[in-house]
Design a protein around this motif. Sequence first.
Motif, mmCIF file in Angstrom:
data_model
loop_
_atom_site.group_PDB
_atom_site.id
_atom_site.type_symbol
_atom_site.label_atom_id
_atom_site.label_comp_id
_atom_site.label_asym_id
_atom_site.label_seq_id
_atom_site.Cartn_x
_atom_site.Cartn_y
_atom_site.Cartn_z
ATOM 1 N N PHE A 78 -5.288 -20.004 -49.990
ATOM 2 C CA PHE A 78 -5.218 -21.434 -50.290
ATOM 3 C C PHE A 78 -4.367 -22.159 -49.257
ATOM 4 O O PHE A 78 -4.809 -23.116 -48.608
ATOM 5 C CB PHE A 78 -4.636 -21.610 -51.689
ATOM 6 C CG PHE A 78 -4.404 -23.037 -52.102
ATOM 7 C CD1 PHE A 78 -5.445 -23.830 -52.523
ATOM 8 C CD2 PHE A 78 -3.124 -23.577 -52.063
ATOM 9 C CE1 PHE A 78 -5.223 -25.133 -52.903
ATOM 10 C CE2 PHE A 78 -2.897 -24.889 -52.443
ATOM 11 C CZ PHE A 78 -3.954 -25.668 -52.864
ATOM 12 N N LEU A 79 -3.159 -21.647 -49.045
ATOM 13 C CA LEU A 79 -2.259 -22.239 -48.056
ATOM 14 C C LEU A 79 -2.868 -22.124 -46.669
ATOM 15 O O LEU A 79 -2.921 -23.082 -45.904
ATOM 16 C CB LEU A 79 -0.933 -21.483 -48.054
ATOM 17 C CG LEU A 79 0.240 -22.048 -48.833
ATOM 18 C CD1 LEU A 79 1.473 -21.246 -48.495
ATOM 19 C CD2 LEU A 79 0.454 -23.520 -48.503
ATOM 20 N N VAL A 97 11.461 -24.621 -47.951
ATOM 21 C CA VAL A 97 11.299 -25.441 -49.150
ATOM 22 C C VAL A 97 10.483 -24.695 -50.200
ATOM 23 O O VAL A 97 10.824 -24.678 -51.383
ATOM 24 C CB VAL A 97 10.625 -26.779 -48.768
ATOM 25 C CG1 VAL A 97 9.950 -27.401 -49.966
ATOM 26 C CG2 VAL A 97 11.645 -27.721 -48.167
ATOM 27 N N MET A 98 9.426 -24.029 -49.739
ATOM 28 C CA MET A 98 8.605 -23.280 -50.696
ATOM 29 C C MET A 98 9.397 -22.133 -51.298
ATOM 30 O O MET A 98 9.280 -21.826 -52.477
ATOM 31 C CB MET A 98 7.330 -22.778 -50.016
ATOM 32 C CG MET A 98 6.349 -23.903 -49.717
ATOM 33 S SD MET A 98 4.705 -23.314 -49.274
ATOM 34 C CE MET A 98 4.796 -23.322 -47.511
ATOM 35 N N LYS A 99 10.217 -21.501 -50.451
ATOM 36 C CA LYS A 99 11.022 -20.389 -50.965
ATOM 37 C C LYS A 99 12.063 -20.894 -51.958
ATOM 38 O O LYS A 99 12.340 -20.245 -52.963
ATOM 39 C CB LYS A 99 11.702 -19.640 -49.810
ATOM 40 C CG LYS A 99 10.733 -18.765 -49.037
ATOM 41 C CD LYS A 99 11.395 -18.118 -47.844
ATOM 42 C CE LYS A 99 12.086 -16.837 -48.202
ATOM 43 N NZ LYS A 99 12.442 -16.055 -46.996
ATOM 44 N N ALA A 100 12.645 -22.078 -51.686
ATOM 45 C CA ALA A 100 13.629 -22.643 -52.600
ATOM 46 C C ALA A 100 12.995 -22.829 -53.968
ATOM 47 O O ALA A 100 13.608 -22.557 -54.999
ATOM 48 C CB ALA A 100 14.135 -23.973 -52.071
ATOM 49 N N GLN A 101 11.763 -23.262 -53.954
ATOM 50 C CA GLN A 101 11.064 -23.474 -55.209
ATOM 51 C C GLN A 101 10.800 -22.164 -55.943
ATOM 52 O O GLN A 101 10.540 -22.167 -57.138
ATOM 53 C CB GLN A 101 9.747 -24.165 -54.915
ATOM 54 C CG GLN A 101 8.987 -24.517 -56.154
ATOM 55 C CD GLN A 101 8.332 -25.864 -56.005
ATOM 56 O OE1 GLN A 101 7.871 -26.226 -54.925
ATOM 57 N NE2 GLN A 101 8.298 -26.620 -57.072
ATOM 58 N N GLY A 102 10.857 -21.057 -55.195
ATOM 59 C CA GLY A 102 10.658 -19.766 -55.836
ATOM 60 C C GLY A 102 9.382 -19.068 -55.414
ATOM 61 O O GLY A 102 9.022 -18.035 -55.958
ATOM 62 N N ILE A 103 8.675 -19.655 -54.437
ATOM 63 C CA ILE A 103 7.479 -18.980 -53.927
ATOM 64 C C ILE A 103 7.952 -17.812 -53.075
ATOM 65 O O ILE A 103 8.789 -17.980 -52.188
ATOM 66 C CB ILE A 103 6.593 -19.962 -53.134
ATOM 67 C CG1 ILE A 103 6.091 -21.048 -54.087
ATOM 68 C CG2 ILE A 103 5.442 -19.236 -52.469
ATOM 69 C CD1 ILE A 103 5.269 -22.127 -53.444
ATOM 70 N N SER A 104 7.436 -16.637 -53.362
ATOM 71 C CA SER A 104 8.014 -15.432 -52.764
ATOM 72 C C SER A 104 7.649 -15.294 -51.286
ATOM 73 O O SER A 104 6.626 -15.792 -50.836
ATOM 74 C CB SER A 104 7.544 -14.200 -53.524
ATOM 75 O OG SER A 104 6.152 -14.068 -53.369
ATOM 76 N N TYR A 120 4.236 -13.807 -50.749
ATOM 77 C CA TYR A 120 3.083 -14.711 -50.821
ATOM 78 C C TYR A 120 2.901 -15.445 -49.495
ATOM 79 O O TYR A 120 1.790 -15.553 -48.986
ATOM 80 C CB TYR A 120 3.271 -15.730 -51.955
ATOM 81 C CG TYR A 120 2.114 -16.707 -52.085
ATOM 82 C CD1 TYR A 120 0.962 -16.355 -52.766
ATOM 83 C CD2 TYR A 120 2.172 -17.964 -51.478
ATOM 84 C CE1 TYR A 120 -0.108 -17.222 -52.858
ATOM 85 C CE2 TYR A 120 1.104 -18.847 -51.577
ATOM 86 C CZ TYR A 120 -0.035 -18.470 -52.273
ATOM 87 O OH TYR A 120 -1.090 -19.335 -52.348
#
Lengths: 355, 226
Positions: free
Chosen positions: A2-3, A268-275, A278
């Motif tokens: 998707f990304l 930013v994505m990692k801060a949100q919790g995206i591993s 991924y």
Amino acid sequence: MFLAWNEIKNNKLRFTLIVGVLMLVSYLVFFLSGLANGLENMNKEAVDKWDGQGVILTEESDINLPQSSLTLDDYNGEGVDEYASLAQINSIATSDDHKSNVSIFGIDKEEFIMPNVIEGDAFAKEGEVIANESLKDEGFKLGDKLSLSSTEEDLTIVGFTNNAKFNAAPVLYTDLYTLQKVRYGKAAENYEDRINAFILRTDNLSDIEVPDELQVVDTTTFIENLPGYSEQNLTLTFMIYFLFIISAVVLAIFLYVLTIQKVSIFGVMKAQGISSSYLARSVIAQTFLLAIAGVIIGFILTMITGFFLPAAVPVAFNYLDLLVYGIVLIFVSVLGALFSIQTIVKIDPLKAIGG
Amino acid sequence: MAILEMNQVNKFFGSGHTEIEALKPTNFQAEKGELIAVIGPSGSGKSTFLTIAGGLQTPTNGKVIINEMDITSLKEKKRSAIRLREIGFVLQASNLVPFLTVSQQMQLLDKVKKHNLSAEKLKELYQSLGIEDLLNSFPSDLSGGERQRVAIAKALYTDPSIILADEPTASLDSDRAFEVMEMLKEATTKNDKTTIVVTHDTRLIDYCDKVYNITDGRLSLKQPSH
Ligand SMILES: Nc1ncnc2c1ncn2[C@@H]1O[C@H](COP(=O)(O)OP(=O)(O)OP(=O)(O)O)[C@@H](O)[C@H]1O
Ligand SMILES: [Mg+2]
């Protein structure tokens, strides 16, 4: 995915560049592979055609057919299913204003080296030859009288066969006596039993016993010792392998730069919790997509070029080889991407957020 | 039961001469349904406090407990999973992915986490944030305030138990800033969330149940809840 896919869609220029580079590299790889294959065929076609497992040559010949000289009674076929005698010389054949290198095979019509005739007839009388059809492309035709560089004797093309090149020269098949005439002129009578090799068909090559001055060589070794064959192959293979390394490195650099540019986005994505895994998989998937696109476009371009190439260019594509090389290219591209993974893993989400 | 708890938490940066204690030993508790403001001057330790609370960095000493789970000694991989599940960050700088449209920002979260807001709830959220017409726009086509509202939508979409906002209103005019605060307030009370807003904008504290002051790394409760 998707990304990966959405990023590609929104940054067409930079990803087109990457695909472009991969396309050029794979194009070159495919083309070199075709060239290697084509050159290989040019050298060994006639050997493949006689379909033997081994060759008897003299020990002194150093596995070089023209240097090997033996007589018909040096070997009586002991221990093999079938054998055939072969006398061979290289020459230059001229007819009108057509000229070509040729390799003349003197054979026994009854033995298995005798080629299939796809046009005209088999040789019957002295001086008649069956020629490889590639000579037709050079302007020779049925009935042409060929004068040879090495002798007064003339040869006549009475038939054509296909797939018969030896050491890059088209083969003229003729009987043993005609060959001796070409080779020794008037003295041919005295040398009628002089040949260069016996070709063997057998499943147990190693069991064959020959006198000390002779040697049994398997077909693969024989081909590898054709003049220039191994050197040529090695050079082209080396170039292909080098291109694999180049594509891995180029991809690694490209993706590394892209990753560095995206550090804050990843953060930013990692801060949100995206591993990290991924994100890493997304980069791998992206590389995979780009590599597949590049390789496929490279393949299509190769095919188009191959289609328009003049017959004289010795390019022959082996689709299995191309498939393997294509897969290797995709694989090394992904390897290049792995280089960026550690960068992604190390990104500190805190930095991306800023105090 | 406190949803977020900090016991004797402090944070040192640097070492030797340059060592500073950005956060002095701090005890802190936040309950469900509370909207908490942390105010203080620049460099006072607000972000340090917030990022430790959210598991983005580990404290030097002390314990951080989120939803009854001690996250202090967890590896980044585990903390990342907890952030995804329990915490919604709203950051001062845009935290949107530039190559994804507004609705794709939410779809990305669907890829990595189950049980996000239902389509219906998401639509409501968009409407309450006033961004329902921007769903196919990329972040670069949005104004600062619109981006901030999308960021809030993103933080709320995963249905976290804790919302941590670092100066969420800094790039907004005061009308919008009040609106954003109202929205955070509503999300907090209606859905029983816990929201901590770091700000230096004292006008916003009227919305909050509790206000903490932070100076030189020392956190203190400013006034009892009203
Ligand atoms: N990674 C770090 N390394 C060293 N010092 C740091 C680090 N992060 C923060 N600090 C220091 O800790 C103190 C508190 O920083 P913090 O970012 O929490 O301030 P803040 O209250 O958020 O300020 P602002 O309102 O400007 O964002 C500052 O003196 C800062 O210099
Ligand atoms: Mg700060």
